[in-house]
Design a protein around this motif. Structure first.
Motif, PDB file in Angstrom:
ATOM      1  N   GLY A 270      -9.165  11.494   2.245  1.00 31.82           N
ATOM      2  CA  GLY A 270      -9.647  10.147   1.997  1.00 31.82           C
ATOM      3  C   GLY A 270     -11.150  10.052   1.866  1.00 31.82           C
ATOM      4  O   GLY A 270     -11.749   8.996   2.101  1.00 31.82           O
ATOM      5  N   HIS A 271     -11.796  11.151   1.463  1.00 33.24           N
ATOM      6  CA  HIS A 271     -13.261  11.187   1.395  1.00 33.24           C
ATOM      7  C   HIS A 271     -13.739  10.488   0.132  1.00 33.24           C
ATOM      8  O   HIS A 271     -13.494  10.956  -0.979  1.00 33.24           O
ATOM      9  CB  HIS A 271     -13.750  12.642   1.409  1.00 33.24           C
TER      10      HIS A 271
ATOM     11  N   LEU B 192      -6.086   6.287   0.776  1.00 31.36           N
ATOM     12  CA  LEU B 192      -6.895   6.802  -0.335  1.00 31.36           C
ATOM     13  C   LEU B 192      -6.415   8.181  -0.769  1.00 31.36           C
ATOM     14  O   LEU B 192      -6.418   8.508  -1.960  1.00 31.36           O
ATOM     15  CB  LEU B 192      -8.368   6.865   0.069  1.00 31.36           C
ATOM     16  N   GLU B 193      -6.035   8.995   0.188  1.00 28.76           N
ATOM     17  CA  GLU B 193      -5.514  10.319  -0.140  1.00 28.76           C
ATOM     18  C   GLU B 193      -4.247  10.197  -0.967  1.00 28.76           C
ATOM     19  O   GLU B 193      -4.074  10.899  -1.979  1.00 28.76           O
ATOM     20  CB  GLU B 193      -5.252  11.110   1.136  1.00 28.76           C
ATOM     21  N   GLN B 194      -3.368   9.288  -0.577  1.00 29.32           N
ATOM     22  CA  GLN B 194      -2.092   9.130  -1.274  1.00 29.32           C
ATOM     23  C   GLN B 194      -2.277   8.478  -2.641  1.00 29.32           C
ATOM     24  O   GLN B 194      -1.724   8.926  -3.636  1.00 29.32           O
ATOM     25  CB  GLN B 194      -1.150   8.280  -0.411  1.00 29.32           C
ATOM     26  N   ALA B 195      -3.045   7.398  -2.696  1.00 29.24           N
ATOM     27  CA  ALA B 195      -3.146   6.615  -3.925  1.00 29.24           C
ATOM     28  C   ALA B 195      -4.065   7.245  -4.957  1.00 29.24           C
ATOM     29  O   ALA B 195      -3.777   7.203  -6.156  1.00 29.24           O
ATOM     30  CB  ALA B 195      -3.633   5.203  -3.600  1.00 29.24           C
ATOM     31  N   LEU B 196      -5.186   7.821  -4.505  1.00 30.10           N
ATOM     32  CA  LEU B 196      -6.218   8.293  -5.426  1.00 30.10           C
ATOM     33  C   LEU B 196      -6.369   9.806  -5.454  1.00 30.10           C
ATOM     34  O   LEU B 196      -7.196  10.328  -6.207  1.00 30.10           O
ATOM     35  CB  LEU B 196      -7.569   7.651  -5.065  1.00 30.10           C
TER      36      LEU B 196
ATOM     37  N   PRO C  51       0.803  -1.217   0.000  1.00 29.72           N
ATOM     38  CA  PRO C  51       0.000   0.000   0.000  1.00 29.72           C
ATOM     39  C   PRO C  51       0.840   1.273   0.000  1.00 29.72           C
ATOM     40  O   PRO C  51       0.368   2.324  -0.399  1.00 29.72           O
ATOM     41  CB  PRO C  51      -0.823  -0.124   1.290  1.00 29.72           C
ATOM     42  N   ASP C  52       2.082   1.209   0.445  1.00 29.92           N
ATOM     43  CA  ASP C  52       2.908   2.413   0.463  1.00 29.92           C
ATOM     44  C   ASP C  52       3.520   2.703  -0.899  1.00 29.92           C
ATOM     45  O   ASP C  52       4.245   3.678  -1.068  1.00 29.92           O
ATOM     46  CB  ASP C  52       4.029   2.259   1.485  1.00 29.92           C
ATOM     47  N   ASP C  53       3.245   1.854  -1.905  1.00 32.28           N
ATOM     48  CA  ASP C  53       3.839   2.012  -3.224  1.00 32.28           C
ATOM     49  C   ASP C  53       2.917   2.734  -4.198  1.00 32.28           C
ATOM     50  O   ASP C  53       3.250   2.878  -5.367  1.00 32.28           O
ATOM     51  CB  ASP C  53       4.152   0.631  -3.813  1.00 32.28           C
TER      52      ASP C  53
ATOM     53  N   LYS D 297      -6.956  -0.494   3.743  1.00 31.81           N
ATOM     54  CA  LYS D 297      -6.809   0.840   3.179  1.00 31.81           C
ATOM     55  C   LYS D 297      -7.479   1.850   4.110  1.00 31.81           C
ATOM     56  O   LYS D 297      -8.679   1.762   4.394  1.00 31.81           O
ATOM     57  CB  LYS D 297      -7.460   0.926   1.790  1.00 31.81           C
ATOM     58  N   THR D 298      -6.692   2.804   4.585  1.00 30.39           N
ATOM     59  CA  THR D 298      -7.221   3.870   5.431  1.00 30.39           C
ATOM     60  C   THR D 298      -7.499   5.103   4.582  1.00 30.39           C
ATOM     61  O   THR D 298      -7.186   5.145   3.388  1.00 30.39           O
ATOM     62  CB  THR D 298      -6.222   4.230   6.531  1.00 30.39           C
ATOM     63  N   THR D 299      -8.055   6.118   5.217  1.00 28.64           N
ATOM     64  CA  THR D 299      -8.272   7.373   4.499  1.00 28.64           C
ATOM     65  C   THR D 299      -6.953   7.966   4.010  1.00 28.64           C
ATOM     66  O   THR D 299      -6.897   8.578   2.941  1.00 28.64           O
ATOM     67  CB  THR D 299      -8.996   8.390   5.382  1.00 28.64           C
ATOM     68  N   ALA D 300      -5.881   7.778   4.772  1.00 28.01           N
ATOM     69  CA  ALA D 300      -4.577   8.284   4.341  1.00 28.01           C
ATOM     70  C   ALA D 300      -4.094   7.554   3.094  1.00 28.01           C
ATOM     71  O   ALA D 300      -3.472   8.156   2.206  1.00 28.01           O
ATOM     72  CB  ALA D 300      -3.555   8.133   5.466  1.00 28.01           C
TER      73      ALA D 300
END
Length: 550
Positions: free
Chosen positions: A486-487, A477-481, A281-283, A472-475
């Motif tokens: 992360g809303h 989602l913020e990073q990936a998408l 997930p960190d990638d 997957k946390t809100t953080a």
């Protein structure tokens, strides 16, 4: 300096709404370019091989379909198969060996289940609410693919002032307490107002009521269906029809600025990580920028969160990646999603209910009304709720096609746990891996509290011997998408109608996609009728562009 390429429409963001808009406009003869920062299309509606060496293709972020209108499916010629589930839900009563099973195909069995938890009188009230919500859906759902009606118009369509006041003006918590006696039954109904929405059931903003409305009107029935092949099958079909219509796609294109004149500057980038089939997930980032390019559109459709659009317009920083924290006001997501691949379904404390039935619909965990309200207070105080309220769905029970024949033969199953009331404030500014691990542990603890056996020994292991579980946390989602906070809805949801005094002079205003700039329209979940995998944001933006040309 390369020449600026001109298009009729530039779509920023290749998620499902962007694909819907692009397909409609290209089929109408417009020259369309879609810019997507990821190396794949689909945004949050993608499938992934989440676990190394395991032939299980899971819906990574979003998972069920209700709000995608048949109109869009028919207009675009989408070849989709959506399966209706027999069971609506199963909810264990915490600390006991009983629970409530709502069987859509067996009214008497459902009534007996209400009686088993001491909620006999609530069975009739549950049916009565269902009948009332069916009338609401019949009034609201047909309006979703046309220009926005006004509040007064929808109220007249419903034709029941008492019901309107109850559902559209009073907080949802009041409605639940007026209609139901049982804490568990109230919680079963309440969760439709809280998925992706961090609010008390008595919140005066009525965000919980708006969320509830969207969850009960889809298709005119409120049913949430399983897409065969997973969410990637939905966006794969949208990509197919868009490409066939002549849409030009540019992947790995990080938009860095949008001008009111229609010029969009984007940065091509190399990819770090494998994204859709990610195992770390960190990638989930795009790095190593190479060069800037510019395209021009007579219209620019922003399939990004409104906060992201503000960042890209003049006056925003224009930096990439986006700054953290985002400029205020920032939306706040409130969910944690955990995917699991199991050797079999877990046993239940309630031996009268087969696991195949309990997990055949939505499996509610620690979602009594009282537990939901305590969870809000915990999270507002900066604490992970204990227990975490959550709900589960098992895609593979309804659609085993996402598993290889070998996994199906072994009896493997997928579970997706969607935890509520875990707002972004709990992870913002923290180490992402540590926050993820802490929330995952809380989710598993909550799940284990209602099972007859711990879930951990049932986890299959991947090619490296690691348990098949991802969170997957809100953080994340913020990073990936690129979702601020992360809303998952891009911003707080809006009623799917206009206030009576709202401006309606332009097509963009009538379709709920207007920004302060005439050439730039919203087309994602942040539109007036956005949220969920619906395509409505993309449809509304495309219709506004086409109406402008009339």
């Amino acid at each position: 300096m390369p020449a600026v390429q001109n298009f009729d429409v530039v779509v920023v963001g290749g998620g499902h709404n962007g694909l819907v808009a692009a397909a409609y406009l290209a089929r109408a003869g417009r020259r369309v370019c879609v810019l997507e920062r990821q190396p794949v299309l689909g945004g949050a509606a993608v499938s992934a091989y989440a676990f190394d060496g395991m032939d299980a293709r899971l819906s990574r972020y979003s998972y069920l379909v209700s709000l995608l209108p048949q109109t869009i499916i028919d207009d675009l010629g989408l070849e989709l198969r959506l399966i209706r589930r027999r069971y609506s839900s199963y909810t264990p009563e915490p600390g006991t060996d009983r629970g409530l099973l709502i069987d859509n195909s067996d009214i008497e069995a459902t009534r007996a289940s209400f009686a088993a938890i001491g909620a006999d009188r609530d069975a009739e009230a549950f049916d009565a609410l269902g009948a009332d919500l069916a009338r609401v859906a019949a009034a609201v759902w047909p309006t979703m693919t046309g220009p926005l009606p006004t509040e007064s118009e929808v109220r007249r369509m419903l034709g029941d002032d008492a019901l309107w006041t109850e559902l559209f003006e009073h907080p949802l918590g009041r409605t639940l307490r007026d209609r139901f006696e049982n804490d568990l039954v109230r919680g079963v109904v309440a969760t439709d107002g809280l998925i992706g929405t961090f609010a008390s059931l008595d919140d005066p903003s009525l965000q919980q009521n708006i969320c509830f409305l969207y969850h009960v009107i889809g298709g005119g029935t409120g049913d949430w269906d399983v897409p065969v092949g997973g969410m990637g099958a939905v966006t794969g079909e949208l990509e197919r029809v868009a490409r066939e219509a002549g849409v030009e796609f540019r992947l790995g294109a990080e938009v860095v600025s949008i001008a009111p004149s229609g010029e969009v500057v984007y940065r091509t980038a190399a990819v770090d990580g494998d994204h859709d089939d990610d195992h770390d997930p960190d990638d989930d980032t795009i790095t190593t920028p190479t060069r800037d390019e510019t395209v021009h559109g007579d219209y620019v459709l922003a399939n990004v969160a409104p906060a992201v659009l503000a960042h890209l317009l003049p006056g925003g920083t224009g930096a990439t990646p986006a700054p953290a924290p985002w400029p205020a006001p920032i939306p706040e997501g409130a969910q944690t999603k955990t995917n699991l691949l199991l050797s079999r379904l877990p046993r239940l404390r309630d031996e009268t209910v087969p696991p195949e039935a309990a997990f055949g619909g939505t499996f509610h965990i620690n979602e009594l009304e009282s537990q939901l309200e305590r969870a809000v207070l915990d999270a507002e105080g900066g604490r992970i709720p204990s227990p975490v309220p959550a709900e589960i769905y098992c895609h593979s029970l309804t659609d085993p096609s996402i598993l290889s024949p070998e996994l199906r033969e072994q009896g493997a199953q997928t579970l997706t746990v969607f935890a509520l009331h875990t707002p972004h404030r709990l992870v913002a500014g923290c180490d992402r891996a540590e926050a993820r691990a802490e929330l995952q542990a809380a989710v598993l603890e909550s799940l284990n509290s209602v099972l007859a056996e711990p879930i951990e020994p049932l986890l299959l292991t991947d090619a490296h011997g690691r348990p098949c579980i991802e969170t997957k946390t809100t953080a994340d989602l913020e990073q990936a998408l690129g979702l601020p906070g992360g809303h998952i809805f891009h911003a707080p949801l809006s009623w799917p109608f206009l206030p009576d005094d709202a401006p309606r002079a332009t097509a963009a205003e009538r379709w709920g996609v207007a920004t302060e700039h005439a050439r730039i329209l919203l087309c994602g979940a942040g539109t007036r009728r956005g949220g969920g995998v619906s395509g409505l944001g993309g449809h509304s933006a495309a219709m506004a562009v086409l109406d402008d040309a009339l």
